[in-house]
Design a protein around this motif. Sequence first.
Motif, PDB file in Angstrom:
ATOM      1  N   ALA A 314       0.834  -1.204   0.000  1.00 20.69           N
ATOM      2  CA  ALA A 314       0.000   0.000   0.000  1.00 20.69           C
ATOM      3  C   ALA A 314       0.869   1.254   0.000  1.00 20.69           C
ATOM      4  O   ALA A 314       0.597   2.217  -0.732  1.00 20.69           O
ATOM      5  N   GLY A 315       1.908   1.239   0.805  1.00 22.46           N
ATOM      6  CA  GLY A 315       2.817   2.385   0.861  1.00 22.46           C
ATOM      7  C   GLY A 315       3.510   2.634  -0.464  1.00 22.46           C
ATOM      8  O   GLY A 315       3.687   3.790  -0.878  1.00 22.46           O
ATOM      9  N   ALA A 316       3.897   1.554  -1.136  1.00 14.88           N
ATOM     10  CA  ALA A 316       4.568   1.689  -2.427  1.00 14.88           C
ATOM     11  C   ALA A 316       3.648   2.316  -3.470  1.00 14.88           C
ATOM     12  O   ALA A 316       4.064   3.195  -4.237  1.00 14.88           O
ATOM     13  N   VAL A 317       2.392   1.876  -3.503  1.00 21.97           N
ATOM     14  CA  VAL A 317       1.426   2.444  -4.449  1.00 21.97           C
ATOM     15  C   VAL A 317       1.213   3.930  -4.160  1.00 21.97           C
ATOM     16  O   VAL A 317       1.210   4.770  -5.071  1.00 21.97           O
ATOM     17  N   LEU A 318       1.042   4.266  -2.892  1.00 18.84           N
ATOM     18  CA  LEU A 318       0.824   5.658  -2.517  1.00 18.84           C
ATOM     19  C   LEU A 318       2.026   6.524  -2.874  1.00 18.84           C
ATOM     20  O   LEU A 318       1.867   7.660  -3.342  1.00 18.84           O
ATOM     21  N   MET A 319       3.227   6.013  -2.675  1.00 15.15           N
ATOM     22  CA  MET A 319       4.419   6.789  -3.031  1.00 15.15           C
ATOM     23  C   MET A 319       4.527   6.981  -4.538  1.00 15.15           C
ATOM     24  O   MET A 319       4.911   8.052  -5.010  1.00 15.15           O
ATOM     25  N   GLY A 320       4.202   5.941  -5.299  1.00 17.17           N
ATOM     26  CA  GLY A 320       4.271   6.057  -6.752  1.00 17.17           C
ATOM     27  C   GLY A 320       3.289   7.071  -7.288  1.00 17.17           C
ATOM     28  O   GLY A 320       3.634   7.950  -8.089  1.00 17.17           O
ATOM     29  N   VAL A 321       2.045   6.987  -6.832  1.00 17.56           N
ATOM     30  CA  VAL A 321       1.010   7.923  -7.276  1.00 17.56           C
ATOM     31  C   VAL A 321       1.289   9.326  -6.747  1.00 17.56           C
ATOM     32  O   VAL A 321       1.259  10.314  -7.479  1.00 17.56           O
ATOM     33  N   GLY A 322       1.578   9.415  -5.456  1.00 15.17           N
ATOM     34  CA  GLY A 322       1.803  10.715  -4.831  1.00 15.17           C
ATOM     35  C   GLY A 322       3.049  11.413  -5.315  1.00 15.17           C
ATOM     36  O   GLY A 322       3.058  12.630  -5.522  1.00 15.17           O
ATOM     37  N   GLY A 323       4.126  10.638  -5.520  1.00 17.30           N
ATOM     38  CA  GLY A 323       5.380  11.243  -5.961  1.00 17.30           C
ATOM     39  C   GLY A 323       5.287  11.874  -7.333  1.00 17.30           C
ATOM     40  O   GLY A 323       5.834  12.959  -7.566  1.00 17.30           O
TER      41      GLY A 323
END
Length: 371
Positions: A314-323
């Motif tokens: 979940a953290g990886a997806v959020l970082m990819g989208v958010g970044g």
Amino acid sequence: MTIAELASLTHQVLWAAFFVALAFGALVQRTGFCTMGAVADVVTMGDWTRMRQWALAAGVATVGFAFLAWAGAIDPSKTLYASTRWIWLSALVGGAIFGFGMVLASGCASKALVRVGAGNLKSLVVLVVLGVAAFATLKGITAVLRTRTVDRVGVDFDVQASLGAIAARAVSIDVASASLVLGVAIGAGLIAWALSARESRQFPNVLAGAGVGASVLAMWWVSGHLGFVAEHPETLQETFLATNSTRAEALSFVSPVAYTLDWLMFFSDRNKFVSVGIVTVLGVIAGSAAMAITQRSFRWEGFGGPDDLAHHLAGAVLMGVGGVTAMGCSIGQGVSGISTLSLTSFVAVAAMIAGAVLGVRYQGWRLERAS
């Protein structure tokens, strides 16, 4: 400049970027520099040491960038962060999502790269998922969502959306002079605050902050000065060699991870090329691995269980989208972007910190509930 000379210069730019990233990876592995850790230390223990490291890095990069721009070594209006549009909502939403995600994933994108170099298989999974999510937000399904929502909201200026350009217009002086004064003032203020505590003046902490700031500054010079060609021999237009954005870039790690995966998957496609971002990804891993092996701290590490895996995914997806939405990570916006005095960068950094604080409190709630 001939085609052969252009190819030779491109190789020089790529090797220079690789060695800067190599030094960055070794430095972060050696010192433990970590943005997520800095926020967690403040929230859970009231310890500002690593937050001061981050401030020192941003201060050094800001002062250095101001002098590079003033000396004409780099054009601030041609960097990745330069725009006449202030996309404050994208920075706010993307930054908050990224900040929360980096806590779930146990560190930001740069920290994940460093941990991969030291044998952390959890971070390898994080990077793969982050890269896929980031590429989808650059050109895929979440890119459509991004461009149809938050990217539509912004403020248009008739000058660059940066403190330097706005101040120059307000007091009727040239942008270079205004940016120099503001850059030195803001950067010196960050440095002074970072070094105001006794523990922050200890060598490891100074090395961490100043070293990261110097790495960002070195990458600005490599991409924005060494890699600048005033007239491409084929297009007859100015260009920045080997950058995915076709602009001057410094250290940033979300989009570069996406482009690295794309390059690896479509390696035989002649339209794909090795960029500055790709070699920085590889350089950070190599530098971290070299340092970990030298220190005898290299060890394999995996997930503790399904719950651990789920939170990291979940953290990886959020970082990819958010970044991608915020146009950078905690290093890309938090140090590289801030150094240009971009208004968007300031909003993104504030949102990342807020998102990370929320993430740390969520993790604390999880631990309390489990106990």
